[in-house]
Write an enzyme that holds these catalytic residues in place. Sequence first.
Site, mmCIF file in Angstrom:
data_model
loop_
_atom_site.group_PDB
_atom_site.id
_atom_site.type_symbol
_atom_site.label_atom_id
_atom_site.label_comp_id
_atom_site.label_asym_id
_atom_site.label_seq_id
_atom_site.Cartn_x
_atom_site.Cartn_y
_atom_site.Cartn_z
ATOM 1 N N GLU A 135 44.539 43.852 36.519
ATOM 2 C CA GLU A 135 43.516 44.873 36.308
ATOM 3 C C GLU A 135 42.547 44.848 37.495
ATOM 4 O O GLU A 135 42.058 43.778 37.873
ATOM 5 C CB GLU A 135 42.744 44.611 35.009
ATOM 6 C CG GLU A 135 41.835 45.756 34.625
ATOM 7 C CD GLU A 135 41.106 45.515 33.305
ATOM 8 O OE1 GLU A 135 40.895 46.477 32.558
ATOM 9 O OE2 GLU A 135 40.758 44.359 33.024
ATOM 10 N N ALA A 270 38.359 36.268 31.301
ATOM 11 C CA ALA A 270 39.721 36.259 30.773
ATOM 12 C C ALA A 270 40.313 37.644 30.980
ATOM 13 O O ALA A 270 39.621 38.577 31.403
ATOM 14 C CB ALA A 270 39.733 35.878 29.296
ATOM 15 N N MET A 271 41.612 37.784 30.674
ATOM 16 C CA MET A 271 42.305 39.061 30.834
ATOM 17 C C MET A 271 43.298 39.252 29.712
ATOM 18 O O MET A 271 44.080 38.356 29.387
ATOM 19 C CB MET A 271 43.018 39.102 32.196
ATOM 20 C CG MET A 271 43.825 40.356 32.426
ATOM 21 S SD MET A 271 42.796 41.841 32.442
ATOM 22 C CE MET A 271 44.007 43.085 31.996
ATOM 23 N N ASN A 273 46.186 40.469 29.008
ATOM 24 C CA ASN A 273 47.616 40.739 29.153
ATOM 25 C C ASN A 273 48.287 40.665 27.778
ATOM 26 O O ASN A 273 48.032 39.751 27.007
ATOM 27 C CB ASN A 273 48.261 39.708 30.082
ATOM 28 C CG ASN A 273 47.474 39.515 31.359
ATOM 29 O OD1 ASN A 273 47.188 40.458 32.083
ATOM 30 N ND2 ASN A 273 47.113 38.272 31.644
ATOM 31 N N GLU A 304 39.452 38.968 23.859
ATOM 32 C CA GLU A 304 40.791 39.271 24.374
ATOM 33 C C GLU A 304 41.772 39.557 23.238
ATOM 34 O O GLU A 304 42.651 40.414 23.374
ATOM 35 C CB GLU A 304 41.295 38.110 25.232
ATOM 36 C CG GLU A 304 40.381 37.716 26.378
ATOM 37 C CD GLU A 304 39.951 38.878 27.260
ATOM 38 O OE1 GLU A 304 40.753 39.808 27.467
ATOM 39 O OE2 GLU A 304 38.798 38.862 27.736
#
Length: 861
Positions: A135, A270-271, A273, A304
Amino acid sequence: MPGTNLTREEAQQRAKLLTVDSYEIDLDLSGAQEGGTYRSVTTVRFEVAADGVENGTAESFIDLVAPTVHEVTLNGDALDPAELFQDSRIALPGLLSGRNVLRVVADCAYTNTGEGLHRFVDPVDQQAYLYTQFEVPDARRVFASFEQPDLKATFQFTVKAPDGWTVVSNSPTPEPKDNVWEFAPTPRISSYITALIVGPYHSVHSVYEKDGQSVPLGIYCRPSLAEFLDSDAIFEVTRQGFEWFQERFDYAYPFEKYDQLFVPEFNAGAMENAGAVTIRDQYVFRSKVTDAAYELRAETILHELAHMWFGDLVTMEWWNDLWLNESFATYTSIACQAAHPESRWPHSWTTFANSMKTWAYRQDQLPSTHPIMAEINDLEDVLVNFDGITYAKGASVLKQLVAYVGEDEFFRGVQAYFKAHAFGNTRLSDLLGALEETSGRDLKTWSKQWLQTAGINVLRPEIETDENGVVTSFAIRQEAPALPAGAKGAPTLRPHRIAVGLYNLDDDSGKLVRDERVELDVDGELTAVPQLAGKRRADVVLLNDDDLSYAKVRLDEKSLAFVTEHLGDFESSLPRALCWASAWDMTRDAELPTRDYLSLVLSGIGKESDIGVVQSLHRQVKLAIDLYADPTAREALLTRWTDATLAHLRAAAPGSDHQLAWARAFAATARTPEQLDLLDALLEGTQTIEGLVVDTELRWAFVERLAAVGRFDEAEIAGEYERDKTAAGERHAATARAARPTPEAKAEAWASVVESDKLPNAVQEAVIGGFVQTDQRELLAPYADRYFEVVKGIWDSRSHEMAQQIAVGLYPSVQVSEETLLKTDTWLASAEPSAALRRLISENRSGVERALKAQAADAQQ
């Protein structure tokens, strides 16, 4: 030439022409231990709309950031890569109506910037660890992709990796054959939430089970952190999130498994996914931290997890709805913490009021303020838009919306939204339409006033009483201050759903207790509150009690005077946090002199039980004294504050969170020979404070301060690094070296960041953090001119994350002077920066301008 940018118009044209079916991505990472480049083979199957074809064919492009493209094959025909691959795009001429197949063979590069496929070598075991971060637009650094959120597809990864390594992706991890992992295709998702995490990671596994549902859970980190991994606590929060979100969303978790991977040198928190969330590994705590750190980690985990539905299952069509993606995850994560019966943090709305909303108020008063639903014209716009409006103001307004439509009605609308748009793309209007259906409210006017306008409102009580202290009239005045110079838009009065709390000091308990609460709609410039007429005036009248709306709140003169003496006496943490936030905002607005803010904090912080609030106050007091205090009074205020930090440290309960927080506050500002001697003695163990464990992270806090004041030089820093030869130790040592108060240390730090691009992202950030010391203004002064000489070249030549660190971190913000404003204005007028860089520099300038006003206000006392 577009470079790595992509405009919204280009994305719309491509989405109108193409429907992407699938990607097959084959990566050879067998040389990852050595680094360099790796082979990437991408096969994409996509449809071309018949109405986009002229004279038998159409044309478009696919995105790729790579050193070399070896092959481009379209529908079986080999094309010339040298002719087609330019400017991070591969031109696609001769597209046929209907099904097309594209194959791209390229060499892609590992990065050390936290973008694309990041490669890190752990100094403990000398092993390489990889992870992806895509991202906003960085999947194209790993495979050829149509890099926009509304061109969803299935993704099938095949990865070759060294023997004994682990490979994790969005789909469950298969058994490797000859060190090759062939993953099953994902559901239809956007390219930016695909992921690969590769290396000899340590893992712990569990399962979420309820009512026949079984979801495999995994937690991963580097082996050098495994002894600190508190997996049981992480799994506990995760299960609470699964339980609460699935009940509230009425939609089962949409992916096959859920892994959480703590990865090194991660730029964000954080991400999200899909099924493979990456989290910064500073959340694996190597040393004692306060409960506020555990609360923040839990909120990140829940944030998340909420994205698995809102963002991954249903995804924004374009980045102008990024705010909704992030705000929804923020709002629901905190709501889960507050409402889940087994949560450790039922006070999470206090934390939200104290931290997230403070961030939002600050962002909303910058010249770059923008509507929550920002106009995102291209990728450069969105890259600088991960800000306090997108996250914190948006979440605050969602909280207001929930109060406006009703919580049950809100979640029924969300449930309908998920069912209608699963695995698709949406716009804001899709969600608002669902909420209108369930609530019966017309949200068009609300949306226009709250989401499509910029700026912040101020609410003030207007109270009249008779000689006996009985209220004769009560009204709430709403103001819409002028937007900052350079901001777009006009001041706007908005509808607010708020509560008014009446608090009185209870003689028996000595606590400020709420005796009455009135909830009402505030609209327009003046709103009467007739319900309060005829009642005795309370000791404290608090607008926006329970923090339902988004607005700056002011206390009336009598309430402010009472709060100044009794702020720590509120029975509940939320009204305390709201008063603390109001006082801090008044300080930033030059309405409350810094010395008075310091007095207020010192009078009430000893009674503050919420450790997150205490730590925020520590940061805010330090910032206020450093930047907002009259310079001639600064040293006296610092002395007063530092003396207080040491007194509180000695008085705190042994081993408590408050003791640790006060130890860190003391270390951040220790200044006298006696105070510095104490830091040195605590490091050496020749002195102790009962209950205070000087562990690895606290040692580094002491070392960094001793380096900054010239007590420690290279020998002492190197000695400390020998005790902690880890990635974290490397970062701390870099900070300490850059903090040393010598021209040579500053020149070395500057050169490593500005004149070289070799530092990894996390180390560069650490060096910048050490370089800028507020009590080294004279030493740093020569770098102001040098900053303006180099910043545009850095922006044009470095990756976005690395350039933004430098543009923000090295701006001469500690040089609070008219001269700094003049230098900034001269640069803005002549340098011709991109819109994104202009925004960042203008924000930096605004901070100096605000500090000058606050200093002037403090000097008048």
